[in-house]
Design a protein around this motif. Structure first.
Motif, PDB file in Angstrom:
ATOM      1  N   VAL A 118       6.554   1.841  -8.995  1.00 45.45           N
ATOM      2  CA  VAL A 118       5.519   2.932  -9.685  1.00 45.45           C
ATOM      3  C   VAL A 118       4.059   2.654  -8.866  1.00 45.45           C
ATOM      4  O   VAL A 118       3.604   3.511  -8.206  1.00 45.45           O
ATOM      5  CB  VAL A 118       5.244   2.922 -11.081  1.00 45.45           C
ATOM      6  N   VAL A 119       3.782   1.265  -8.967  1.00 44.35           N
ATOM      7  CA  VAL A 119       2.399   0.898  -8.208  1.00 44.35           C
ATOM      8  C   VAL A 119       2.837   0.660  -6.743  1.00 44.35           C
ATOM      9  O   VAL A 119       3.550  -0.077  -6.352  1.00 44.35           O
ATOM     10  CB  VAL A 119       1.698  -0.370  -8.813  1.00 44.35           C
ATOM     11  N   ASP A 120       1.931   1.368  -5.745  1.00 40.88           N
ATOM     12  CA  ASP A 120       2.318   1.227  -4.454  1.00 40.88           C
ATOM     13  C   ASP A 120       1.174   0.395  -3.961  1.00 40.88           C
ATOM     14  O   ASP A 120      -0.259   0.619  -4.085  1.00 40.88           O
ATOM     15  CB  ASP A 120       2.110   2.453  -3.533  1.00 40.88           C
ATOM     16  N   CYS A 121       1.539  -1.036  -3.886  1.00 43.38           N
ATOM     17  CA  CYS A 121       0.463  -2.219  -3.607  1.00 43.38           C
ATOM     18  C   CYS A 121      -0.245  -1.603  -2.198  1.00 43.38           C
ATOM     19  O   CYS A 121      -1.534  -2.192  -2.030  1.00 43.38           O
ATOM     20  CB  CYS A 121       1.214  -3.449  -3.690  1.00 43.38           C
ATOM     21  N   SER A 122       0.499  -1.179  -1.231  1.00 39.92           N
ATOM     22  CA  SER A 122      -0.436  -0.837  -0.027  1.00 39.92           C
ATOM     23  C   SER A 122      -1.585   0.024  -0.113  1.00 39.92           C
ATOM     24  O   SER A 122      -2.527  -0.034   0.133  1.00 39.92           O
ATOM     25  CB  SER A 122       0.725  -0.472   0.817  1.00 39.92           C
ATOM     26  N   LYS A 123      -1.194   0.956  -1.027  1.00 38.86           N
ATOM     27  CA  LYS A 123      -2.050   2.202  -1.343  1.00 38.86           C
ATOM     28  C   LYS A 123      -3.141   1.700  -2.180  1.00 38.86           C
ATOM     29  O   LYS A 123      -4.514   1.946  -1.893  1.00 38.86           O
ATOM     30  CB  LYS A 123      -1.589   3.291  -1.903  1.00 38.86           C
ATOM     31  N   LEU A 124      -2.790   0.728  -3.102  1.00 43.97           N
ATOM     32  CA  LEU A 124      -3.831   0.251  -3.792  1.00 43.97           C
ATOM     33  C   LEU A 124      -4.863  -0.713  -2.966  1.00 43.97           C
ATOM     34  O   LEU A 124      -6.022  -0.744  -3.463  1.00 43.97           O
ATOM     35  CB  LEU A 124      -3.198  -0.387  -5.276  1.00 43.97           C
ATOM     36  N   THR A 125      -4.240  -1.545  -2.236  1.00 42.32           N
ATOM     37  CA  THR A 125      -5.120  -2.370  -1.302  1.00 42.32           C
ATOM     38  C   THR A 125      -6.035  -1.614  -0.481  1.00 42.32           C
ATOM     39  O   THR A 125      -7.234  -1.883  -0.374  1.00 42.32           O
ATOM     40  CB  THR A 125      -4.224  -3.164  -0.303  1.00 42.32           C
ATOM     41  N   ASP A 126      -5.445  -0.287   0.112  1.00 40.33           N
ATOM     42  CA  ASP A 126      -6.646   0.591   0.825  1.00 40.33           C
ATOM     43  C   ASP A 126      -7.789   0.905   0.085  1.00 40.33           C
ATOM     44  O   ASP A 126      -8.821   1.206   0.450  1.00 40.33           O
ATOM     45  CB  ASP A 126      -5.719   1.681   1.258  1.00 40.33           C
ATOM     46  N   SER A 127      -7.310   1.590  -1.316  1.00 40.12           N
ATOM     47  CA  SER A 127      -8.399   1.802  -2.150  1.00 40.12           C
ATOM     48  C   SER A 127      -9.278   0.848  -2.422  1.00 40.12           C
ATOM     49  O   SER A 127     -10.742   1.016  -2.569  1.00 40.12           O
ATOM     50  CB  SER A 127      -7.944   2.270  -3.411  1.00 40.12           C
ATOM     51  N   ILE A 128      -8.778  -0.381  -2.699  1.00 39.71           N
ATOM     52  CA  ILE A 128     -10.063  -1.682  -2.803  1.00 39.71           C
ATOM     53  C   ILE A 128     -10.662  -1.915  -1.520  1.00 39.71           C
ATOM     54  O   ILE A 128     -11.898  -1.904  -1.889  1.00 39.71           O
ATOM     55  CB  ILE A 128      -9.047  -2.880  -3.068  1.00 39.71           C
ATOM     56  N   LEU A 129     -10.123  -1.631  -0.498  1.00 38.87           N
ATOM     57  CA  LEU A 129     -10.994  -2.040   0.988  1.00 38.87           C
ATOM     58  C   LEU A 129     -11.819  -0.788   1.024  1.00 38.87           C
ATOM     59  O   LEU A 129     -12.896  -1.056   1.861  1.00 38.87           O
ATOM     60  CB  LEU A 129     -10.006  -1.950   1.959  1.00 38.87           C
ATOM     61  N   ALA A 130     -11.674   0.195   0.603  1.00 34.07           N
ATOM     62  CA  ALA A 130     -12.639   1.606   0.832  1.00 34.07           C
ATOM     63  C   ALA A 130     -13.607   1.312   0.048  1.00 34.07           C
ATOM     64  O   ALA A 130     -14.881   2.121   0.298  1.00 34.07           O
ATOM     65  CB  ALA A 130     -11.850   2.770   0.530  1.00 34.07           C
ATOM     66  N   GLN A 131     -13.739   0.559  -1.253  1.00 30.62           N
ATOM     67  CA  GLN A 131     -14.990   0.399  -1.906  1.00 30.62           C
ATOM     68  C   GLN A 131     -15.848  -0.679  -1.174  1.00 30.62           C
ATOM     69  O   GLN A 131     -15.693  -1.843  -1.267  1.00 30.62           O
ATOM     70  CB  GLN A 131     -14.685  -0.320  -3.130  1.00 30.62           C
ATOM     71  N   ARG A 132     -16.879   0.036  -0.742  1.00 22.48           N
ATOM     72  CA  ARG A 132     -17.801  -0.954   0.067  1.00 22.48           C
ATOM     73  C   ARG A 132     -18.689  -1.544  -1.135  1.00 22.48           C
ATOM     74  O   ARG A 132     -19.398  -0.839  -1.907  1.00 22.48           O
ATOM     75  CB  ARG A 132     -18.800  -0.065   1.129  1.00 22.48           C
TER      76      ARG A 132
END
Length: 291
Positions: free
Chosen positions: A63-77
């Motif tokens: 269910v959880v896509d760790c790649s996409k969640l990592t992208d969201s984390i990196l997008a938070q400046r």
């Protein structure tokens, strides 16, 4: 790039020396080396390290896509920190034996209200699915209503050999970052936090007291400071991950008793975070950590 780094916080830690080969391992047994780590803002080069820590938490979840969640984390400046090994400037590239991009810990938060993002919608779905497995309609309704409000998903992940003491400066920094973000009208004004803790349980042990038998179960937290958070929580939901955890690092065996890996969804009010940080500082003295 360096202008986006936080001021590094040097954290000296003693870790086993694994650099010796087998020929001298007997003489080197028990030897320790001093390793320094620094905390800084996540950067693109940290993608694989962050993803690895998320996979440690979510295991083989479909269910959880760790790649996409990592992208969201990196997008938070300006939100969150990673712990990496501090490499002295005098070392040349060929002199560095460890991967300079290895991420040893991460502390951050994502806004669960941003359900238009695929990474967040899948995380929300995962939380609801695990809640539904408990077959408690009242609890499921509570979590469903909770996710309609302002909730942050708190991530507190690290390698098992990194001590609990680093949690204090990381969470203090995160609180400061969220306050600054709110001052800029960014969506980090949370009423609740949800996090997932890694823990281990013994199989039910049967003991006899005065002729009566009772079943007991020991619980060990992978990140021991999270037991303090559980103590201030409004809701805890446990789920067994033993069928997913072939590569789950840190299984425990005590006196020959098998420890089974579990996860615990924890809900607590945002107003309790400052007090919890103080409790962690008191319970895990930071004498070995300098700012």
């Amino acid at each position: 790039m360096s202008s986006r780094f936080k001021h590094p916080r040097q954290i000296p830690l003693e870790t086993p020396d694994n650099s010796s080969d087998s020929s001298d391992s007997e003489n080197e047994e028990g030897k320790e080396i001093q390793v320094e780590f620094e905390a800084r803002s996540p950067e693109g080069e940290d993608f694989h390290g962050i993803k690895r820590l998320l996979q440690q938490l979510f295991l083989r979840s479909s269910v959880v896509d760790c790649s996409k969640l990592t992208d969201s984390i990196l997008a938070q400046r300006g939100i969150g920190s990673v712990i990496k090994q501090s490499i002295p400037e005098e070392l040349e590239g060929d002199d560095i034996t460890d991967d300079p991009n290895e991420v040893y810990a991460i502390s951050t938060v994502v806004n669960l209200a941003e359900k238009t993002k695929e990474s967040i919608s899948s995380l929300r779905r995962f939380i609801l699915e695990q809640t539904a497995k408990g077959n408690d309609r009242q609890v499921l309704q509570y979590v469903t209503d909770l996710l309609k409000g302002s909730v942050g998903f708190l991530i507190n992940e690290r390698f098992i050999n990194i001590p609990a003491q680093i949690t204090v400066p990381l969470l203090e920094t995160l609180v400061t970052e969220m306050r600054k973000a709110r001052d800029r009208n960014l969506p980090y004004d949370f009423q609740h936090y949800i996090m997932i803790s890694k823990l281990y349980k013994t199989r039910n042990l049967t003991t006899g007291v005065n002729g009566a038998t009772t079943e007991t179960q020991a619980v060990v937290f992978s990140n021991p400071e999270e037991e303090l958070i559980v103590g201030e929580s409004e809701l805890c939901i446990d789920y067994d991950v033993s069928s997913e955890s072939n590569n789950d690092v840190g299984g425990n065996w005590t006196d020959g008793v098998e420890m089974i890996p579990w996860r615990r969804i924890v809900v607590f009010r945002a107003e309790k975070l400052d007090g919890l940080i103080r409790s962690v500082r008191e319970s895990f003295p930071t004498s070995s950590i300098s700012s």
